[in-house]
Design a protein around this motif. Structure first.
Motif, PDB file in Angstrom:
ATOM      1  N   GLN A 163       0.855  -1.175   0.000  1.00 51.24           N
ATOM      2  CA  GLN A 163       0.000   0.000   0.000  1.00 51.24           C
ATOM      3  C   GLN A 163       0.901   1.238   0.000  1.00 51.24           C
ATOM      4  O   GLN A 163       2.099   1.160   0.225  1.00 51.24           O
ATOM      5  CB  GLN A 163      -0.914  -0.012   1.224  1.00 51.24           C
ATOM      6  CG  GLN A 163      -1.777  -1.256   1.333  1.00 51.24           C
ATOM      7  CD  GLN A 163      -2.749  -1.376   0.187  1.00 51.24           C
ATOM      8  OE1 GLN A 163      -3.418  -0.418  -0.165  1.00 51.24           O
ATOM      9  NE2 GLN A 163      -2.833  -2.552  -0.401  1.00 51.24           N
ATOM     10  N   GLY A 164       0.331   2.416  -0.205  1.00 52.87           N
ATOM     11  CA  GLY A 164       1.123   3.640  -0.170  1.00 52.87           C
ATOM     12  C   GLY A 164       2.191   3.675  -1.247  1.00 52.87           C
ATOM     13  O   GLY A 164       3.347   4.014  -1.007  1.00 52.87           O
ATOM     14  N   LEU A 165       1.819   3.303  -2.460  1.00 51.62           N
ATOM     15  CA  LEU A 165       2.757   3.269  -3.575  1.00 51.62           C
ATOM     16  C   LEU A 165       3.215   4.678  -3.949  1.00 51.62           C
ATOM     17  O   LEU A 165       2.502   5.668  -3.744  1.00 51.62           O
ATOM     18  CB  LEU A 165       2.094   2.611  -4.776  1.00 51.62           C
ATOM     19  CG  LEU A 165       1.737   1.131  -4.610  1.00 51.62           C
ATOM     20  CD1 LEU A 165       0.619   0.754  -5.559  1.00 51.62           C
ATOM     21  CD2 LEU A 165       2.944   0.258  -4.857  1.00 51.62           C
ATOM     22  N   THR A 166       4.416   4.773  -4.522  1.00 49.46           N
ATOM     23  CA  THR A 166       4.967   6.038  -5.006  1.00 49.46           C
ATOM     24  C   THR A 166       4.724   6.138  -6.502  1.00 49.46           C
ATOM     25  O   THR A 166       5.013   5.192  -7.254  1.00 49.46           O
ATOM     26  CB  THR A 166       6.472   6.119  -4.720  1.00 49.46           C
ATOM     27  OG1 THR A 166       6.683   6.036  -3.308  1.00 49.46           O
ATOM     28  CG2 THR A 166       7.055   7.422  -5.240  1.00 49.46           C
ATOM     29  N   ALA A 167       4.198   7.260  -6.958  1.00 49.84           N
ATOM     30  CA  ALA A 167       3.893   7.433  -8.372  1.00 49.84           C
ATOM     31  C   ALA A 167       5.136   7.849  -9.142  1.00 49.84           C
ATOM     32  O   ALA A 167       5.929   8.684  -8.683  1.00 49.84           O
ATOM     33  CB  ALA A 167       2.796   8.482  -8.546  1.00 49.84           C
ATOM     34  N   LEU A 168       5.312   7.269 -10.320  1.00 54.72           N
ATOM     35  CA  LEU A 168       6.351   7.714 -11.244  1.00 54.72           C
ATOM     36  C   LEU A 168       5.774   8.890 -12.025  1.00 54.72           C
ATOM     37  O   LEU A 168       4.762   8.741 -12.721  1.00 54.72           O
ATOM     38  CB  LEU A 168       6.717   6.569 -12.195  1.00 54.72           C
ATOM     39  CG  LEU A 168       7.993   6.747 -13.009  1.00 54.72           C
ATOM     40  CD1 LEU A 168       9.216   6.550 -12.117  1.00 54.72           C
ATOM     41  CD2 LEU A 168       8.030   5.757 -14.166  1.00 54.72           C
TER      42      LEU A 168
ATOM     43  N   GLU B 164       2.881  -1.437 -10.071  1.00 51.72           N
ATOM     44  CA  GLU B 164       1.464  -1.432 -10.438  1.00 51.72           C
ATOM     45  C   GLU B 164       1.266  -0.359 -11.500  1.00 51.72           C
ATOM     46  O   GLU B 164       1.771   0.759 -11.363  1.00 51.72           O
ATOM     47  CB  GLU B 164       0.621  -1.133  -9.196  1.00 51.72           C
ATOM     48  CG  GLU B 164      -0.860  -1.316  -9.376  1.00 51.72           C
ATOM     49  CD  GLU B 164      -1.600  -1.313  -8.040  1.00 51.72           C
ATOM     50  OE1 GLU B 164      -2.835  -1.086  -8.068  1.00 51.72           O
ATOM     51  OE2 GLU B 164      -0.970  -1.524  -6.985  1.00 51.72           O
ATOM     52  N   LEU B 165       0.541  -0.692 -12.574  1.00 49.34           N
ATOM     53  CA  LEU B 165       0.341   0.282 -13.647  1.00 49.34           C
ATOM     54  C   LEU B 165      -0.856  -0.100 -14.500  1.00 49.34           C
ATOM     55  O   LEU B 165      -1.342  -1.237 -14.470  1.00 49.34           O
ATOM     56  CB  LEU B 165       1.598   0.378 -14.527  1.00 49.34           C
ATOM     57  CG  LEU B 165       2.158  -0.900 -15.154  1.00 49.34           C
ATOM     58  CD1 LEU B 165       1.426  -1.293 -16.450  1.00 49.34           C
ATOM     59  CD2 LEU B 165       3.639  -0.731 -15.470  1.00 49.34           C
ATOM     60  N   ASP B 166      -1.337   0.869 -15.272  1.00 46.75           N
ATOM     61  CA  ASP B 166      -2.325   0.635 -16.320  1.00 46.75           C
ATOM     62  C   ASP B 166      -1.604   0.671 -17.665  1.00 46.75           C
ATOM     63  O   ASP B 166      -0.679   1.476 -17.865  1.00 46.75           O
ATOM     64  CB  ASP B 166      -3.408   1.716 -16.323  1.00 46.75           C
ATOM     65  CG  ASP B 166      -4.220   1.753 -15.042  1.00 46.75           C
ATOM     66  OD1 ASP B 166      -4.393   0.692 -14.425  1.00 46.75           O
ATOM     67  OD2 ASP B 166      -4.678   2.853 -14.668  1.00 46.75           O
TER      68      ASP B 166
ATOM     69  N   ARG C 231      -0.113   4.453 -17.935  1.00 37.67           N
ATOM     70  CA  ARG C 231      -0.491   5.524 -17.017  1.00 37.67           C
ATOM     71  C   ARG C 231      -0.474   4.944 -15.598  1.00 37.67           C
ATOM     72  O   ARG C 231      -0.394   3.732 -15.404  1.00 37.67           O
ATOM     73  CB  ARG C 231      -1.880   6.079 -17.346  1.00 37.67           C
ATOM     74  CG  ARG C 231      -3.009   5.107 -17.085  1.00 37.67           C
ATOM     75  CD  ARG C 231      -4.379   5.703 -17.359  1.00 37.67           C
ATOM     76  NE  ARG C 231      -5.416   4.738 -16.955  1.00 37.67           N
ATOM     77  CZ  ARG C 231      -6.719   4.906 -17.118  1.00 37.67           C
ATOM     78  NH1 ARG C 231      -7.176   6.013 -17.706  1.00 37.67           N
ATOM     79  NH2 ARG C 231      -7.583   3.993 -16.704  1.00 37.67           N
ATOM     80  N   ASN C 232      -0.559   5.840 -14.619  1.00 41.93           N
ATOM     81  CA  ASN C 232      -0.638   5.419 -13.206  1.00 41.93           C
ATOM     82  C   ASN C 232       0.450   4.414 -12.850  1.00 41.93           C
ATOM     83  O   ASN C 232       0.189   3.399 -12.203  1.00 41.93           O
ATOM     84  CB  ASN C 232      -2.022   4.831 -12.883  1.00 41.93           C
ATOM     85  CG  ASN C 232      -3.143   5.817 -13.103  1.00 41.93           C
ATOM     86  OD1 ASN C 232      -2.964   7.019 -12.966  1.00 41.93           O
ATOM     87  ND2 ASN C 232      -4.318   5.312 -13.458  1.00 41.93           N
ATOM     88  N   ILE C 233       1.685   4.697 -13.254  1.00 43.96           N
ATOM     89  CA  ILE C 233       2.811   3.824 -12.923  1.00 43.96           C
ATOM     90  C   ILE C 233       3.210   4.106 -11.476  1.00 43.96           C
ATOM     91  O   ILE C 233       3.573   5.232 -11.139  1.00 43.96           O
ATOM     92  CB  ILE C 233       3.999   4.060 -13.868  1.00 43.96           C
ATOM     93  CG1 ILE C 233       3.574   3.863 -15.333  1.00 43.96           C
ATOM     94  CG2 ILE C 233       5.156   3.134 -13.520  1.00 43.96           C
ATOM     95  CD1 ILE C 233       4.636   4.275 -16.337  1.00 43.96           C
ATOM     96  N   GLN C 234       3.116   3.083 -10.627  1.00 46.84           N
ATOM     97  CA  GLN C 234       3.409   3.244  -9.207  1.00 46.84           C
ATOM     98  C   GLN C 234       4.286   2.091  -8.723  1.00 46.84           C
ATOM     99  O   GLN C 234       4.215   0.988  -9.263  1.00 46.84           O
ATOM    100  CB  GLN C 234       2.112   3.263  -8.399  1.00 46.84           C
ATOM    101  CG  GLN C 234       1.140   4.359  -8.799  1.00 46.84           C
ATOM    102  CD  GLN C 234      -0.158   4.242  -8.035  1.00 46.84           C
ATOM    103  OE1 GLN C 234      -0.272   4.732  -6.910  1.00 46.84           O
ATOM    104  NE2 GLN C 234      -1.132   3.581  -8.623  1.00 46.84           N
ATOM    105  N   TYR C 235       5.075   2.370  -7.696  1.00 49.29           N
ATOM    106  CA  TYR C 235       5.999   1.343  -7.222  1.00 49.29           C
ATOM    107  C   TYR C 235       6.229   1.489  -5.718  1.00 49.29           C
ATOM    108  O   TYR C 235       5.998   2.545  -5.121  1.00 49.29           O
ATOM    109  CB  TYR C 235       7.335   1.447  -7.953  1.00 49.29           C
ATOM    110  CG  TYR C 235       8.051   2.764  -7.716  1.00 49.29           C
ATOM    111  CD1 TYR C 235       8.945   2.907  -6.652  1.00 49.29           C
ATOM    112  CD2 TYR C 235       7.815   3.872  -8.536  1.00 49.29           C
ATOM    113  CE1 TYR C 235       9.578   4.112  -6.407  1.00 49.29           C
ATOM    114  CE2 TYR C 235       8.450   5.074  -8.307  1.00 49.29           C
ATOM    115  CZ  TYR C 235       9.333   5.198  -7.244  1.00 49.29           C
ATOM    116  OH  TYR C 235       9.951   6.394  -7.002  1.00 49.29           O
TER     117      TYR C 235
END
Length: 617
Positions: free
Chosen positions: A24-29, A96-98, A237-241
């Protein structure tokens, strides 16, 4: 009609696997420009505000200027210089990404620039290969003979991919290779879990080295994310890690005391002498020899390297328990499972865990899982493999297959706050692996999905609850089931909330020679035949409504959604490019997109006798 029902063993199960959680609390690229990526950057890549694909032309995107979406439009040339690498480098990570594929497109996401999860237009594929979407791509050796150059690919368990031009959601949990002090590799890279559109495709897959077309052929503890940029048109879009480079908490100086007795409430031992006591190197229920009616109290220290918020999940099989860290109770005395969050400082903190076992038929077992800053969720207690887990009861669809059951929809809640239950659901499966659930109470399709058919374990295991669950990538078509056909005083009149005074009466269904149903019902004196068939190549479903003597004011509501975007040729994109509706034949009637209940939109069309439309997903 024939149902194929098979019992199989779960590959993973029990409390541990059911509690697997992505971070949880992913960081957005950031995608407001291309500054998050290494220079030089190929002209194939740009940021845009919107993107659309066509279902008729390969590798074709139309875009709108702006930011927030990363788009690759290759120029027909191949080479590593067209790949896009992040300035960020990672070891263990969740991603996590779309993403969106153009028709016929091929791309990939490479962890550490070395290990690829394949992205591909696999629309309609029934048996995925290592080259299909969501698969872990194969390694390559040119020195091997033809037909054997590619090896160690891992096909996705099923095809959970969507049509070109639709947004898809990918989640990857990755563990980097391990090296000793001399730099020798001691553990391979590992995909702990890969999910596509909510479906688990891989668990605990070992990768012995870089996959084909990797940016780097060596292996290291860290590396950049890489997006393949020379094979096909793709958008992200919405690339998070989340990076996992923290030091795990550990327990030290553990001691235990065992007390005899049945304690369903929080115990107060006072001056009671323990049945036994001692020290233990690990937190485990195995320090006790009593089979039932006992309490074990553990005390010691928990070493916290990194201050911050930690999540603890405690399982006390067959009883109750409580956890205290740094002299803080993490919850009230609780039965079986509970999860708590607490902010902890760095240091050696007081630790106390209490486990009361009083349910006779349960086997004693204590499990504690932890996650925190830079720390992936892990077991602080020894893993156990002796938990009894029911074999799943899976319903396959090698032929056209029907199963009547309750079906729970998470898109709406009932009066008690639970998922809305369709009580007269008929799920229809096909060998093309395109399936749907029909709500006989409203004459509506409530969900469609691709891949495996149904998990009927909730329906038939022990007493059962009468429900089944789709096993593929589900697309919900309604928030809450409502009538497919209704009479309206005008095109702006509100759609009926239920069947009251609607004259709706179900009349069952008839099966054709292939076992495919055509549903029948009445709307007042109007007879309706509702035929739903799988499209060629498994691209979706075509629905044909034949209405005898429709009369005036009869409308069909094809879909409701948060958004309905009109496209050329009577095509509509629903819910932010989640799926398509194609109006094939409305007998000259004009469709209307209008505002419905709760701020949602509706696509309705007057019914003049026959109405045909397709659901593409």
């Amino acid at each position: 009609m024939r149902q194929s029902i098979r019992h199989v063993l779960l590959l993973t199960g029990g409390w541990l696997s059911s509690q697997f959680a992505f971070s949880q609390g992913l960081t957005a690229l950031p995608l407001n420009d291309l500054s998050a990526f290494r220079q030089p950057i190929s002209a194939n890549w740009k940021t845009v505000s919107d993107v659309n694909a066509t279902l008729t032309k390969n590798n074709a995107f139309t875009t709108k200027p702006g930011t927030g979406i990363l788009v690759c439009q290759p120029n027909g040339q191949y080479g590593a210089q067209y790949n896009l690498l992040t300035t960020l480098e990672h070891g263990d990570a969740d991603l996590e990404l779309d993403f969106m594929m153009a028709k016929g497109a091929n791309s990939g996401v490479y962890l550490q620039g070395r290990y690829e999860v394949q992205l591909f237009d696999s629309w309609g594929v029934t048996t995925p290969k290592a080259s299909d979407v969501g698969s872990i791509y194969e390694r390559w050796d040119d020195s091997k003979p033809d037909g054997k150059k590619g090896y160690e690919g891992h096909p996705a368990r099923q095809n959970a991919g969507k049509a070109p031009g639709l947004w898809q959601h990918l989640k990857i949990s990755f563990q980097a290779p391990r090296f000793d002090a001399s730099g020798k590799k001691t553990e391979n890279a590992r995909f702990l879990r890969v999910e596509l559109n909510g479906v688990v495709l891989h668990e605990d897959v070992d990768v012995t080295g870089p996959t084909r077309s990797a940016q780097f052929m060596d292996e290291k503890a860290r590396g950049p994310l890489m997006f393949q940029g020379d094979h096909g048109a793709v958008a992200f879009r919405n690339i998070q890690y989340t990076l996992f480079d923290g030091t795990k908490p550990r327990l030290t100086d553990l001691s235990y005391s065992v007390y005899k007795g049945q304690y369903k409430n929080e115990p107060s031992f006072g001056g009671m002498a323990p049945e036994s006591k001692g020290t233990t190197p690990i937190l485990t229920a195995g320090v006790n020899r009593l089979p039932n009616d006992f309490v074990v109290q553990y005390t010691g220290k928990m070493h916290i390297e990194q201050p911050g918020e930690y999540t603890f999940a405690l399982n006390t099989a067959g009883g109750s328990g409580q956890l205290k860290i740094n002299n803080q109770p993490l919850s009230k005395w609780s039965d079986n499972n509970h999860r708590s969050k607490v902010t902890l400082p760095a240091g050696d903190l007081p630790f106390e865990a209490t486990y009361s076992k009083y349910v006779e038929w349960n086997k004693a077992n204590l499990q504690l899982m932890v996650s925190g800053p830079g720390i992936r969720q892990f077991m602080l207690t020894p893993a156990t493999d002796d938990e009894e887990v029911a074999d799943p009861i899976l319903v396959t669809a090698e032929t056209n297959t029907l199963l009547r059951s309750f079906m729970d929809l998470p898109t709406a809640k009932n009066d008690r706050g639970r998922n809305y239950r369709v009580t007269h659901g008929i799920s229809v499966g096909s060998p093309e692996q395109v399936h749907y659930t029909y709500d006989a109470d409203n004459g509506s399709i409530v969900q469609v999905w691709r891949g495996m058919f149904l998990n009927a374990t909730p329906m038939w295991e022990n007493r059962g609850d009468g429900s089944s669950r789709p096993m593929g990538a589900v697309q919900y078509l309604v928030q809450k089931p409502q009538l497919m056909l209704a009479r309206l005083a005008s095109a702006q009149a509100a759609w009926p909330a239920d069947t009251t005074n609607s004259g709706f009466r179900p009349k069952g269904y008839a099966l054709d020679e292939s076992g495919r149903p055509t549903f029948r019902y009445m709307v007042g004196n109007t007879a309706v035949e509702d035929q739903i068939r799988v499209l060629p190549e498994g691209h979706g479903l075509r629905r044909e409504l034949t209405v005898a003597q429709p009369g005036t004011g009869l409308y069909a509501r094809l879909v409701d959604g948060q958004t309905i975007e009109a496209m050329p040729n009577n095509m509509y994109l629903v819910d932010g490019k989640a799926y398509y509706i194609q109006l094939d034949d409305a007998a000259g009637s004009k469709p209307l997109v209008r505002n419905g209940a709760s701020g949602r939109q509706e696509l309705i069309v007057p019914v003049a006798g026959k109405l045909t439309y397709s659901i593409l997903f």
